[in-house]
Write an enzyme that holds these catalytic residues in place. Structure first.
Site: not given
Ligand SMILES: CC(C)(COP(=O)(O)OP(=O)(O)OC[C@H]1O[C@@H](n2cnc3c(N)ncnc32)[C@H](O)[C@@H]1OP(=O)(O)O)[C@@H](O)C(=O)NCCC(=O)NCCSC(=O)C[C@@H](O)CCCCCCCCCCCCC(=O)O
Length: 719
Positions: A61, A100, A103, A123
């Site tokens: 996500a 995600g 997923e 997550e």
């Molecule tokens: C992917 C990586 C391993 C890459 O690593 P690398 O070293 O190559 O690069 P960087 O880490 O430097 O990243 C480059 C660049 O990209 C940005 N970035 C990376 N990942 C993301 C991301 N997922 N989103 C946004 N931006 C990202 C990073 O910041 C860098 O940019 P910058 O400008 O800062 O230099 C590594 O990046 C990594 O590990 N990424 C994270 C991976 C991760 O953790 N993924 C999980 C994300 S959470 C998720 O996926 C949730 C899911 O389960 C979906 C859930 C559904 C959501 C539903 C929401 C329901 C809400 C309910 C609320 C109810 C309450 C209410 O009523 O309010």
């Protein structure tokens, strides 16, 4: 945001196009929904392949979207509809499939991974749980124990491990999209019902309760105070005990409890802070992305004490040849054996061969004349360090970078004794240097941008989290430590005990309380510094009023502990007692209790009952207050840098974000009010006087932490 192509006449190839990691932003979710509809409704299409652009399947996500109201198609129903579709869908996983992203892959009917891909549900590290079906589908695919481990730790697995676990169907070294398209064509005639994970029953172990209990206990020990791992256990329990339709509801409910929590906000802040910290800018305009670092092939380490040994290991294990220098044959031999042992153990743990051939040990500085970079790690004594730098300046070729591992001395004074001040920089490692992730890169006013870029890039190569900081006594980390530990010792005077203070700090989430940490680091180090600064020892003017030095409050209790030969773990006695010298099992010592009581009665201090809240407020607000001063002085470029330093160097709990983020969460008004209150009670403690920046931020309405920089007008930026 999702490209659609028809390949081999009948396969719809959907490519996620949201660089850099193809995160599932609202636009991408919209793109997936549209292209999937097109694929499922086009009679020419018999199968679908989903892949990601630029060699990355999907990083999950879009974390930035979590800070605002969620817009666009929700992920969970979108993924459910992909799984329910009547045409086979194959995930072509290259680079990463995380959160995600995994997923999404789990709702595809087949998964093909490239041999270099990494998969995981991280997550939990963001204070969340996999809420797009991950907690329900993964246990159905790989069983409860394995799923529980991956979901509660957030660990990434290699594609080979993913194949063994059954997460992917095939691993390839070839073009993963091409392999997936061929795979999809073969899958066309096959039934899909057994490939829909939500329809499977969970292979449930007979001892489910015992397993969940054991994991919960492990989490309570390792991830003390963290909500997300416990919520993950509950979600997996739901997968084991409920049908998918109910389990998924439970997953959403648990996500809702986490989503807006302070812990999730702190952990997501940390994710971005860590990435921002590597991005330095100088007042000249030179910055991280326009300055080319030098290539470092060879390095030297001077001094094979604890720090030097760890630095040598950190360099050698990333393929840099290292010459290690000692002044005495016996010390060199001891150092050699220890470095070799450390490197061998490290290599065994990583499953690689130890690069012993990269190491050379010598007694002569003459051997360093051709190295690319030298890291000095001798005793913390300015005169000695200056002699070493003078010598290096004469011996090394003019292009060699000269770095110091000093933990607080003036890097510019060292630069001043060399013929190349622009090539001198501080590289402050934390002990043990081959384990601790933090590197403070201390930029002197004369360090060139190329030198900074080289030190930062070397840090990254050594897998450190490197933060560029300015040059002042103690830099960022150790400068802030003083007001924090001073408060702890003042609290001892007033009635607290070391174990009470440590317990409060550890319950807050610190890896170690301040006294246990001092015992580990060695109490003699600070004692020597205090003696050198004239705060204690024979040079103190006898006319000094007791408990005051240099015009401010001073607590001599730490000196009294050292005078008894209690230097911490290494002597088996310090603030605590240990089973033996070098022991780690800290027990409260009645002798310390006695010392405190005698001290209080000598100075007529009536001990009072000190609350946990007072301990937290005084220690942590004094810490953050110094952080505000550091920002004003231009020693740290942003609050995020300070927070990264405290998490990685000083065990500040990540789920609290760091001292500056914590202050912002508590509310700057409250921090200011408490500091004013405590400063009034202790006017002779300057560290409790609220910093002008804190007052200014409160006067401006306490802007969010990301906006603090706009209020800092530093005339003399050191960065
Ligand atoms: C992917 C990586 C391993 C890459 O690593 P690398 O070293 O190559 O690069 P960087 O880490 O430097 O990243 C480059 C660049 O990209 C940005 N970035 C990376 N990942 C993301 C991301 N997922 N989103 C946004 N931006 C990202 C990073 O910041 C860098 O940019 P910058 O400008 O800062 O230099 C590594 O990046 C990594 O590990 N990424 C994270 C991976 C991760 O953790 N993924 C999980 C994300 S959470 C998720 O996926 C949730 C899911 O389960 C979906 C859930 C559904 C959501 C539903 C929401 C329901 C809400 C309910 C609320 C109810 C309450 C209410 O009523 O309010």
């Amino acid at each position: 945001m999702a490209r659609y192509e028809l390949v081999k006449r009948s396969v719809a190839l959907i490519t996620l196009t949201n660089p850099p990691v193809n995160s599932l932003s609202s636009a991408v979710r919209h793109g997936i929904a549209k292209t999937m509809d097109r694929a499922l409704s086009d009679p020419k299409v018999t199968a679908v392949v989903i892949c990601g652009e630029n060699g990355r399947f999907c990083g999950g996500a879009d974390i930035r979207e979590f800070a605002g109201p969620m817009r666009g198609p929700p992920l969970l129903p979108l993924l459910d509809s992909i799984e329910a579709g009547e045409k086979p869908v194959v995930a072509a996983i290259e680079g990463v499939a995380l959160g995600g992203g995994l997923e999404l892959a789990l709702v595809c009917h087949y998964r093909i991974a490239h041999s270099k891909a990494r998969l995981g549900l991280p997550e939990v590290t963001l204070g969340l749980l996999p809420a797009a079906g991950g907690t329900q589908r993964l246990p159905r695919l790989i069983g409860i124990p394995a799923a529980l481990e991956l979901i509660t730790t957030g660990r990434h697995v290699s594609s080979q491990e993913a194949l063994k676990l059954g997460i992917v169907d095939q691993v390839t070294e070839q073009n993963v999209c091409e392999v997936a398209v061929e795979f999809a064509l073969r899958a066309v005639a096959k039934p899909l019902s057994s490939r829909r994970l939500s329809a499977l029953t969970v292979p449930c172990p007979p001892d489910l309760d015992a397993l969940l209990e054991a994991v919960t206990m492990q989490i309570q020990k390792k991830a003390r105070g963290m909500m997300a791992p416990l919520a993950c256990v509950q979600a997996v329990r739901a997968a084991a005990t409920m049908p998918y339709s109910q389990g998924i509801k439970r997953e959403s409910e648990l996500m809702a409890t986490l989503f807006n929590s302070g812990q999730a906000r702190a952990l997501q802040y940390c994710f971005f802070a860590e990435r921002t910290a590597g991005k330095w800018t100088l007042p000249s305009g030179a910055q991280w992305n326009d300055t080319k670092p030098r290539e470092i092939r060879s390095a030297a380490v001077i001094g094979l004490g604890t720090m030097g040994r760890g630095i040598a290991v950190s360099l050698a294990r990333v393929g840099i040849s290292v010459i290690a220098v000692e002044s005495d044959k016996k010390l060199m031999e001891t150092g050699r054996q220890m470095v070799i042992g450390m490197l061998e153990r490290d290599a065994k743990r990583r499953g690689v061969s130890a690069s012993l051939n990269l190491l050379k040990f010598t007694l002569s500085l003459q051997d360093l004349k051709d190295v690319d970079l030298v890291i000095e790690a001798v005793f913390e004594d300015m005169a000695l360090k200056k002699r070493v730098f003078q010598e290096l300046s004469k011996l090394c070729r003019p292009t060699t970078l000269l770095c110091s591992n000093t933990s607080g001395l003036d890097v510019d004074a060292l630069a001043g004794v060399t013929d190349r001040p622009q090539l001198v920089i501080g590289m402050h490692f934390f002990s043990p240097a081959h384990v601790m992730k933090l590197l403070e890169v201390v930029c002197g006013p004369r360090s060139s941008s190329e030198t900074i870029a080289t030190a930062m890039s070397l840090g990254k190569r050594m897998e450190k989290v490197s933060v560029a900081v300015g040059n002042c006594p103690g830099f960022v980390g150790n400068r802030m430590l003083k007001p924090y530990s001073d408060q702890a010792t003042f609290l001892l005077e007033e009635g607290a005990t070391p174990e009470q203070i440590d317990k409060v700090l550890e319950d807050f989430g610190f890896a170690m309380g301040v006294f246990r940490m001092s015992d580990l680091a060695g109490l003699d180090v600070g004692w020597r510094v205090r003696k050198e600064s004239g705060l204690t020892g024979p040079d103190v003017d006898p006319k000094n009023p007791p408990r005051r030095r240099q015009g401010r409050k001073y607590c001599p209790i730490p000196d009294m502990v050292c005078e008894q030969g209690r230097f911490g773990q290494k002597t088996g006695r310090g603030w605590y007692m240990y089973d033996k010298p070098g022991g780690t099992n800290a027990k409260p010592d009645p002798l310390i209790q006695n010392l405190l009581e005698t001290y209080r009665s000598r100075y007529g201090i009536k001990p009072r009952n000190i609350t946990d809240q007072e301990i937290i407020d005084r220690c942590l607000f004094a810490l953050a207050n110094e952080g505000f001063r550091i920002l004003e002085d231009g020693i740290a470029a942003r609050p995020e840098d300070i927070d990264v330093i405290y998490q990685f160097g000083y065990g500040f709990p990540r789920h609290r974000g760091g001292p500056m983020f914590y202050a912002s969460m508590v509310g700057l008004e409250r921090v200011l009010e408490r500091l004013e209150h405590y400063h009034q009670a202790h006017p002779d403690v300057p560290h409790l006087e609220p910093s002008p920046l804190l007052k200014k931020l409160v006067a401006c309405g306490s802007p969010p932490i990301q906006k603090w920089r706009e209020h800092i007008k530093t005339m003399h930026s050191h960065l």
